[in-house]
Design a protein around this motif. Structure first.
Motif, PDB file in Angstrom:
ATOM      1  N   ASN A   1     -77.255  40.832  44.458  1.00 37.62           N
ATOM      2  CA  ASN A   1     -76.861  39.891  45.196  1.00 37.62           C
ATOM      3  C   ASN A   1     -76.828  38.729  44.151  1.00 37.62           C
ATOM      4  N   LEU A   2     -75.627  38.114  45.061  1.00 36.16           N
ATOM      5  CA  LEU A   2     -75.315  37.111  43.486  1.00 36.16           C
ATOM      6  C   LEU A   2     -75.583  36.020  44.308  1.00 36.16           C
ATOM      7  N   GLU A   3     -75.318  34.444  43.124  1.00 35.19           N
ATOM      8  CA  GLU A   3     -76.504  33.638  43.853  1.00 35.19           C
ATOM      9  C   GLU A   3     -74.920  32.565  43.067  1.00 35.19           C
ATOM     10  N   LEU A   4     -74.298  31.621  43.667  1.00 29.71           N
ATOM     11  CA  LEU A   4     -73.487  31.204  42.547  1.00 29.71           C
ATOM     12  C   LEU A   4     -74.201  29.029  43.050  1.00 29.71           C
ATOM     13  N   SER A   5     -74.279  28.300  42.171  1.00 27.90           N
ATOM     14  CA  SER A   5     -74.710  27.472  42.018  1.00 27.90           C
ATOM     15  C   SER A   5     -74.463  26.529  41.206  1.00 27.90           C
ATOM     16  N   PHE A   6     -74.501  25.102  42.122  1.00 23.02           N
ATOM     17  CA  PHE A   6     -73.914  23.839  41.691  1.00 23.02           C
ATOM     18  C   PHE A   6     -75.061  23.110  40.634  1.00 23.02           C
ATOM     19  N   ILE A   7     -75.604  22.810  39.875  1.00 27.00           N
ATOM     20  CA  ILE A   7     -76.601  22.111  38.631  1.00 27.00           C
ATOM     21  C   ILE A   7     -76.679  21.188  38.341  1.00 27.00           C
ATOM     22  N   ILE A   8     -77.447  19.918  38.934  1.00 28.20           N
ATOM     23  CA  ILE A   8     -78.048  19.384  38.333  1.00 28.20           C
ATOM     24  C   ILE A   8     -78.786  19.089  37.784  1.00 28.20           C
ATOM     25  N   MET A   9     -79.249  17.747  36.177  1.00 29.53           N
ATOM     26  CA  MET A   9     -80.144  17.792  35.816  1.00 29.53           C
ATOM     27  C   MET A   9     -80.356  15.852  35.801  1.00 29.53           C
ATOM     28  N   PRO A  10     -81.325  15.844  37.091  1.00 31.11           N
ATOM     29  CA  PRO A  10     -81.406  14.503  37.124  1.00 31.11           C
ATOM     30  C   PRO A  10     -81.775  13.732  36.442  1.00 31.11           C
ATOM     31  N   LEU A  11     -82.876  14.033  35.595  1.00 30.88           N
ATOM     32  CA  LEU A  11     -83.413  13.007  34.613  1.00 30.88           C
ATOM     33  C   LEU A  11     -81.772  13.307  33.366  1.00 30.88           C
ATOM     34  N   SER A  12     -81.269  14.024  32.971  1.00 29.04           N
ATOM     35  CA  SER A  12     -80.763  13.798  32.359  1.00 29.04           C
ATOM     36  C   SER A  12     -79.810  12.787  30.964  1.00 29.04           C
ATOM     37  N   PRO A  13     -79.765  11.357  32.259  1.00 26.15           N
ATOM     38  CA  PRO A  13     -79.426   9.971  31.841  1.00 26.15           C
ATOM     39  C   PRO A  13     -80.594   9.180  30.798  1.00 26.15           C
ATOM     40  N   ALA A  14     -81.482  10.329  30.898  1.00 29.68           N
ATOM     41  CA  ALA A  14     -82.773   9.695  29.689  1.00 29.68           C
ATOM     42  C   ALA A  14     -82.851  10.103  28.203  1.00 29.68           C
TER      43      ALA A  14
END
Length: 275
Positions: free
Chosen positions: A255-268
């Motif tokens: 199986n294949l999973e394609l995801s859009f990822i964010i790192m919500p605390l990256s502005p810090a």
């Protein structure tokens, strides 16, 4: 399955040893620098949230239909079909922990990811006669707890906003729970739903991702899990409703999973090196 487990274990050890040999900064030094900088929440800045698309590759469905038709004539036919997804989604939560620092370029990290995938599948119509047909549908969910080793280069490895891009390759193992509810729609339009099926499977996986910094750290990730899993294998008529065939198999090979990822605390993140 054992050969996949041994292969992944060997690769994990090889990546760990080679990366540790090249590492300039140790985990102890890293956390000492965190304590000195009064940024004890810094490990939480590695949290990742993802949403995307999921698909079972090479999933196939087959059955042996051994029943009588409306004219009381015996039908003994063997069907094989590739399943086609009608709806699919993927959601994930992840956090990684550095085990070796590669100068100021990146880290080798233990990566943990909890993924929830939901997908619906169906077959084309199987015509038993010119007017009598069946359509099979499957509502499936997958819950995976992935644990592996990632080589992370760029801003998300060293938590540095001054680096515009990031890249990751990784591999590991994932205890995975598959849940499935099969149903049949017949010529009369009525639906017959079978008992829910639940299977646990240990899946090796590999992943790759690329990202960039634009206020937040955004990433695109592809995760490929492999290893055959028989999600449904029924061989006796008594185990399924009367309208089901004699033998039914639903098998997943990868199986294949394609995801859009964010790192919500990256502005810090800081704009300088953390060591």
């Amino acid at each position: 399955m054992k050969k996949y487990t041994y292969l992944v274990a060997f690769l994990l050890v090889a990546v760990f040893l080679s990366s540790t040999a090249d590492a300039q900064y140790t985990v102890r030094e890293y956390f000492a620098s965190v304590a000195r900088s009064n940024e004890l929440f810094r490990p939480l800045q590695r949290i990742e949230l993802g949403y995307g698309f999921y698909n079972m590759n090479t999933a196939n469905f087959q059955f042996d239909y051994n029943k009588t038709d409306v004219n009381n004539q015996l039908i003994d036919t063997y069907y094989v079909a590739t399943m086609k997804p009608t709806a699919a989604m993927s959601a994930s939560f992840g956090l990684h922990f550095p085990i070796a620092m590669l100068r100021n370029r990146g880290v080798v990290a233990i990566a943990t990811t909890f993924a929830y995938n939901k997908m619906d599948y169906e077959t084309d119509k199987f015509y038993l006669t010119t007017s009598n047909y069946l359509t099979y549908k499957f509502a499936t969910t997958q819950m995976a707890a992935r644990l592996g080793v990632d080589l992370m280069v760029g801003n998300h490895g060293v938590l540095d906003k001054s680096k515009p891009t990031c890249y990751t390759i990784g591999l590991g193992l994932a205890p995975t729970q598959f849940n499935m509810t099969p149903s049949i729609i017949g010529t009369d339009g009525k639906t017959t739903t079978g008992d829910a099926v639940s299977k646990m499977k240990m899946q090796p996986y590999i992943k790759a991702e690329i990202g960039f910094m634009a206020g937040l750290c955004f990433k695109l990730r592809a995760t490929y899990s492999f290893g055959r899993a028989d999600l449904m294998r029924v061989t006796t008529p008594s185990a399924v409703p009367a309208s089901y065939p004699l033998a039914t198999t639903f098998q997943m090979r990868s199986n294949l999973e394609l995801s859009f990822i964010i790192m919500p605390l990256s502005p810090a993140w800081r704009k300088s090196r953390w060591y």
